[in-house]
Motif scaffolding. Structure first.
Motif, PDB file in Angstrom:
ATOM      1  N   GLN A   1     -10.006   0.663  -0.247  1.00  0.00           N
ATOM      2  CA  GLN A   1      -9.305   0.755  -1.527  1.00  0.00           C
ATOM      3  C   GLN A   1      -7.979   1.500  -1.323  1.00  0.00           C
ATOM      4  OE1 GLN A   1     -10.994  -0.542  -4.509  1.00  0.00           O
ATOM      5  NE2 GLN A   1     -12.087  -1.388  -2.750  1.00  0.00           N
ATOM      6  N   PHE A   2      -6.949   1.054  -2.022  1.00  0.00           N
ATOM      7  CA  PHE A   2      -5.675   1.758  -1.899  1.00  0.00           C
ATOM      8  C   PHE A   2      -4.916   1.796  -3.214  1.00  0.00           C
ATOM      9  CE2 PHE A   2      -4.764  -2.720  -0.947  1.00  0.00           C
ATOM     10  CZ  PHE A   2      -3.573  -2.963  -1.627  1.00  0.00           C
TER      11      PHE A   2
ATOM     12  N   SER B   1      -0.929   4.546  -0.678  1.00  0.00           N
ATOM     13  CA  SER B   1      -1.836   5.504  -0.025  1.00  0.00           C
ATOM     14  C   SER B   1      -3.261   4.969  -0.076  1.00  0.00           C
ATOM     15  CB  SER B   1      -1.756   6.857  -0.726  1.00  0.00           C
ATOM     16  OG  SER B   1      -2.090   6.700  -2.087  1.00  0.00           O
ATOM     17  N   GLU B   2      -4.053   5.410   0.883  1.00  0.00           N
ATOM     18  CA  GLU B   2      -5.458   4.993   0.924  1.00  0.00           C
ATOM     19  C   GLU B   2      -6.242   5.806  -0.089  1.00  0.00           C
ATOM     20  OE1 GLU B   2      -7.427   5.240   4.686  1.00  0.00           O
ATOM     21  OE2 GLU B   2      -5.875   4.086   5.697  1.00  0.00           O
TER      22      GLU B   2
ATOM     23  N   GLN C   1       0.806  -1.220   0.000  1.00  0.00           N
ATOM     24  CA  GLN C   1       0.000   0.000   0.000  1.00  0.00           C
ATOM     25  C   GLN C   1       0.836   1.267   0.000  1.00  0.00           C
ATOM     26  OE1 GLN C   1      -3.464  -0.017   2.542  1.00  0.00           O
ATOM     27  NE2 GLN C   1      -3.293   2.178   2.932  1.00  0.00           N
TER      28      GLN C   1
END
Ligand code: ZN
Length: 290
Positions: A66-67, A59-60, A57
């Motif tokens: 969802q990322f 960033s969100e 990941q």
């Protein structure tokens, strides 16, 4: 300040806005612009990045869970390829690649306009990662614009899941989006998703605000075909009366090239005999500047 830092700051601000609900005007819908991206099925992650590999990941994203992944791939069509296309996680059942119409032209592919997840019979594309490549026979689409919202938002707007609405965005270059699909889910946060072509058309930047309009409010649609047929042919181009010819020599070719009826030449300009004949034939006059 570099682009990445700007994006990060904007993302953080938007994130904070999301945490403490801000009072938006009635019928306002925040707009998010989706750049080209890839969703991968688990087996394809392993082919592209190596056995046992899992996405990491970066960033969100605004929609919960969802990322944006740190990983990117190259996508290739028959005409050209695009590097560093962001992968969005988590993994999905079927690999899906979302591009803009502009991207599609560059790649030399013809993806259909589809809702995310509806890839049956869509276009093929090749994905290239650091460890391998995958060719998918279907999965390349241009995403249909849509609005994510929670049931409470749907009730407030008076819309239901699957319904189509119009969204008006009054910016420097006002634009309205027709046929925007409503997607209702408990987990969704109110947000309209458009692609970069749509955003560019209306000078829309991340976090711009649109106004949701019910289709009944929108004007009657006129089929594009009919518009073309009823469009008047443009008026014939108006030709200016005279042209100041400044070169040293006026040839027959020059006369033929000049569309004006009168050719005004300088006192010292040489006018060939053939030029005079051509002018006479074409009904043009050559006059000498006083
Ligand atoms: Zn979306």
């Amino acid at each position: 300040m570099n682009q990445q830092l700007i994006e990060q700051i904007v993302g953080e601000i938007l994130g904070q806005l999301g945490q403490s609900p801000v009072q938006l005007p009635e019928r306002a819908v925040p707009i998010a612009v989706s750049a080209r991206h890839v969703h991968l099925q688990p087996e394809h992650v392993e082919i592209l990045f190596g056995a046992g590999y899992e996405l990491t990941q970066r960033s969100e994203l605004s929609q919960p869970g969802q990322f944006a992944a740190n990983e990117t791939v190259m996508i290739a069509g028959p005409k050209s390829s695009i590097e560093r296309v962001r992968i969005l996680g988590p993994v999905r059942k079927a690999t899906q690649v979302e591009v803009s119409f502009t991207d599609a032209m560059k790649l030399g592919v013809k993806p259909p306009l589809r809702e995310s997840g509806n890839i049956e019979g869509s276009a093929p594309i090749t994905l290239i990662g650091p460890k391998g490549s995958v060719h998918i026979d279907q999965g390349l689409i241009i995403a249909q614009s849509h609005i994510h919202m929670a049931p409470s938002d749907a009730a407030r707007f008076g819309v239901v899941d699957g319904e189509y609405v119009t969204v008006e965005a009054d910016g420097v270059r006002s634009i309205s989006f027709r046929h925007v699909r409503i997607r209702v889910n408990e987990r969704y946060r109110l947000e309209m998703h458009i692609d970069t072509d749509e955003a560019n058309a209306g000078f829309i930047t991340q976090g711009s605000i649109g106004r949701l309009v019910k289709p009944n409010d929108a004007k009657e649609t006129i089929p594009m075909q009919a518009v073309t047929k009823t469009t008047k042919t443009p008026d014939p181009v108006r030709i200016p009366e005279s042209l100041e010819f400044t070169k040293k020599l006026l040839s027959a070719e020059d006369v033929a090239d000049i569309s004006e009826k009168e050719i005004v030449v300088n006192k010292g300009t040489i006018v060939t005999a053939l030029a005079r004949d051509t002018a006479r034939e074409l009904g043009k006059t050559i006059t000498s500047r006083k």
